[in-house]
Design a protein around this motif. Structure first.
Motif, PDB file in Angstrom:
ATOM      1  N   HIS A  51      57.063 -12.183  15.494  1.00 28.24           N
ATOM      2  CA  HIS A  51      57.274 -12.774  16.819  1.00 28.24           C
ATOM      3  C   HIS A  51      55.934 -13.289  17.332  1.00 28.24           C
ATOM      4  O   HIS A  51      54.960 -12.544  17.355  1.00 28.24           O
ATOM      5  N   ARG A  52      55.862 -14.511  17.745  1.00 23.65           N
ATOM      6  CA  ARG A  52      54.646 -15.026  18.376  1.00 23.65           C
ATOM      7  C   ARG A  52      54.489 -14.392  19.751  1.00 23.65           C
ATOM      8  O   ARG A  52      53.384 -14.204  20.232  1.00 23.65           O
ATOM      9  N   HIS A  53      55.587 -14.093  20.385  1.00 27.73           N
ATOM     10  CA  HIS A  53      55.608 -13.370  21.659  1.00 27.73           C
ATOM     11  C   HIS A  53      56.985 -12.716  21.763  1.00 27.73           C
ATOM     12  O   HIS A  53      57.904 -13.056  21.032  1.00 27.73           O
ATOM     13  N   TYR A  54      57.109 -11.771  22.662  1.00 32.56           N
ATOM     14  CA  TYR A  54      58.354 -11.009  22.755  1.00 32.56           C
ATOM     15  C   TYR A  54      59.204 -11.376  23.969  1.00 32.56           C
ATOM     16  O   TYR A  54      60.231 -10.773  24.216  1.00 32.56           O
ATOM     17  N   GLY A  55      58.779 -12.378  24.722  1.00 33.53           N
ATOM     18  CA  GLY A  55      59.503 -12.783  25.917  1.00 33.53           C
ATOM     19  C   GLY A  55      60.910 -13.284  25.663  1.00 33.53           C
ATOM     20  O   GLY A  55      61.782 -13.166  26.510  1.00 33.53           O
ATOM     21  N   ASN A  56      61.149 -13.848  24.488  1.00 32.70           N
ATOM     22  CA  ASN A  56      62.472 -14.400  24.159  1.00 32.70           C
ATOM     23  C   ASN A  56      63.254 -13.510  23.204  1.00 32.70           C
ATOM     24  O   ASN A  56      64.167 -13.985  22.542  1.00 32.70           O
ATOM     25  N   ARG A  57      62.886 -12.253  23.107  1.00 31.84           N
ATOM     26  CA  ARG A  57      63.560 -11.380  22.148  1.00 31.84           C
ATOM     27  C   ARG A  57      65.067 -11.388  22.383  1.00 31.84           C
ATOM     28  O   ARG A  57      65.544 -11.188  23.489  1.00 31.84           O
ATOM     29  N   GLY A  58      65.790 -11.694  21.324  1.00 32.95           N
ATOM     30  CA  GLY A  58      67.239 -11.800  21.409  1.00 32.95           C
ATOM     31  C   GLY A  58      67.695 -13.237  21.642  1.00 32.95           C
ATOM     32  O   GLY A  58      68.867 -13.547  21.491  1.00 32.95           O
ATOM     33  N   ARG A  59      66.759 -14.111  22.002  1.00 33.94           N
ATOM     34  CA  ARG A  59      67.061 -15.533  22.221  1.00 33.94           C
ATOM     35  C   ARG A  59      66.026 -16.423  21.518  1.00 33.94           C
ATOM     36  O   ARG A  59      65.873 -17.581  21.848  1.00 33.94           O
ATOM     37  N   GLU A  60      65.278 -15.834  20.592  1.00 32.86           N
ATOM     38  CA  GLU A  60      64.196 -16.574  19.961  1.00 32.86           C
ATOM     39  C   GLU A  60      64.692 -17.672  19.030  1.00 32.86           C
ATOM     40  O   GLU A  60      65.816 -17.633  18.550  1.00 32.86           O
ATOM     41  N   TRP A  61      63.830 -18.636  18.819  1.00 32.69           N
ATOM     42  CA  TRP A  61      64.117 -19.751  17.919  1.00 32.69           C
ATOM     43  C   TRP A  61      63.115 -19.742  16.784  1.00 32.69           C
ATOM     44  O   TRP A  61      61.933 -19.488  17.002  1.00 32.69           O
ATOM     45  N   PRO A  62      63.602 -20.023  15.564  1.00 36.41           N
ATOM     46  CA  PRO A  62      62.677 -20.131  14.443  1.00 36.41           C
ATOM     47  C   PRO A  62      61.620 -21.189  14.752  1.00 36.41           C
ATOM     48  O   PRO A  62      61.869 -22.144  15.466  1.00 36.41           O
ATOM     49  N   VAL A  63      60.454 -21.018  14.204  1.00 35.69           N
ATOM     50  CA  VAL A  63      59.313 -21.915  14.333  1.00 35.69           C
ATOM     51  C   VAL A  63      58.642 -21.766  15.702  1.00 35.69           C
ATOM     52  O   VAL A  63      57.454 -21.523  15.782  1.00 35.69           O
ATOM     53  N   ARG A  64      59.394 -21.887  16.793  1.00 36.48           N
ATOM     54  CA  ARG A  64      58.793 -21.775  18.119  1.00 36.48           C
ATOM     55  C   ARG A  64      58.377 -20.335  18.422  1.00 36.48           C
ATOM     56  O   ARG A  64      57.302 -20.100  18.967  1.00 36.48           O
ATOM     57  N   ASP A  65      59.223 -19.387  18.092  1.00 37.01           N
ATOM     58  CA  ASP A  65      58.974 -17.991  18.454  1.00 37.01           C
ATOM     59  C   ASP A  65      58.674 -17.083  17.262  1.00 37.01           C
ATOM     60  O   ASP A  65      58.131 -16.006  17.436  1.00 37.01           O
ATOM     61  N   ILE A  66      59.061 -17.503  16.078  1.00 35.38           N
ATOM     62  CA  ILE A  66      58.917 -16.674  14.882  1.00 35.38           C
ATOM     63  C   ILE A  66      58.124 -17.449  13.835  1.00 35.38           C
ATOM     64  O   ILE A  66      58.394 -18.618  13.595  1.00 35.38           O
ATOM     65  N   VAL A  67      57.146 -16.788  13.206  1.00 41.05           N
ATOM     66  CA  VAL A  67      56.324 -17.445  12.191  1.00 41.05           C
ATOM     67  C   VAL A  67      56.175 -16.545  10.967  1.00 41.05           C
ATOM     68  O   VAL A  67      56.203 -15.326  11.085  1.00 41.05           O
ATOM     69  N   PRO A  68      56.011 -17.146   9.779  1.00 42.89           N
ATOM     70  CA  PRO A  68      55.776 -16.359   8.572  1.00 42.89           C
ATOM     71  C   PRO A  68      54.296 -15.985   8.458  1.00 42.89           C
ATOM     72  O   PRO A  68      53.424 -16.822   8.672  1.00 42.89           O
TER      73      PRO A  68
END
Length: 83
Positions: A51-68
């Motif tokens: 997670h790049r940040h946890y503010g959208n947890r449960g509503r996150e979007w790949p690339v914007r909020d999640i990174v490898p």
């Protein structure tokens, strides 16, 4: 007020759910070919999604909020073995 232990349990439950698995899968599908399976921070192989940040947890979007990321960079994100 929730305790740290309760938050950790809630997060572990969330990470074992279908939404996290879907978001993680899509992140791999979209970014891994572009990054050639490498960490977004360094040239090592990526074996975590973070997670790049946890503010959208449960509503996150790949690339914007999640990174490898690789294991080393994942530790750095969490403050372990800081540079």
């Amino acid at each position: 007020m929730t305790t740290r232990r309760q938050r950790q349990t809630q997060y572990a439950t969330y990470r074992s759910g279908i939404w996290w698995r879907w978001v993680s899968f899509i992140t791999h599908l979209v970014l891994y070919p572009f990054l050639r399976g490498r960490c977004i921070m360094c040239p090592r192989p990526a074996n975590f999604t973070h997670h790049r940040h946890y503010g959208n947890r449960g509503r996150e979007w790949p690339v914007r909020d999640i990174v490898p990321v690789c294991a080393e960079c994942h530790k750095r994100f969490h403050g372990v073995n800081k540079i």
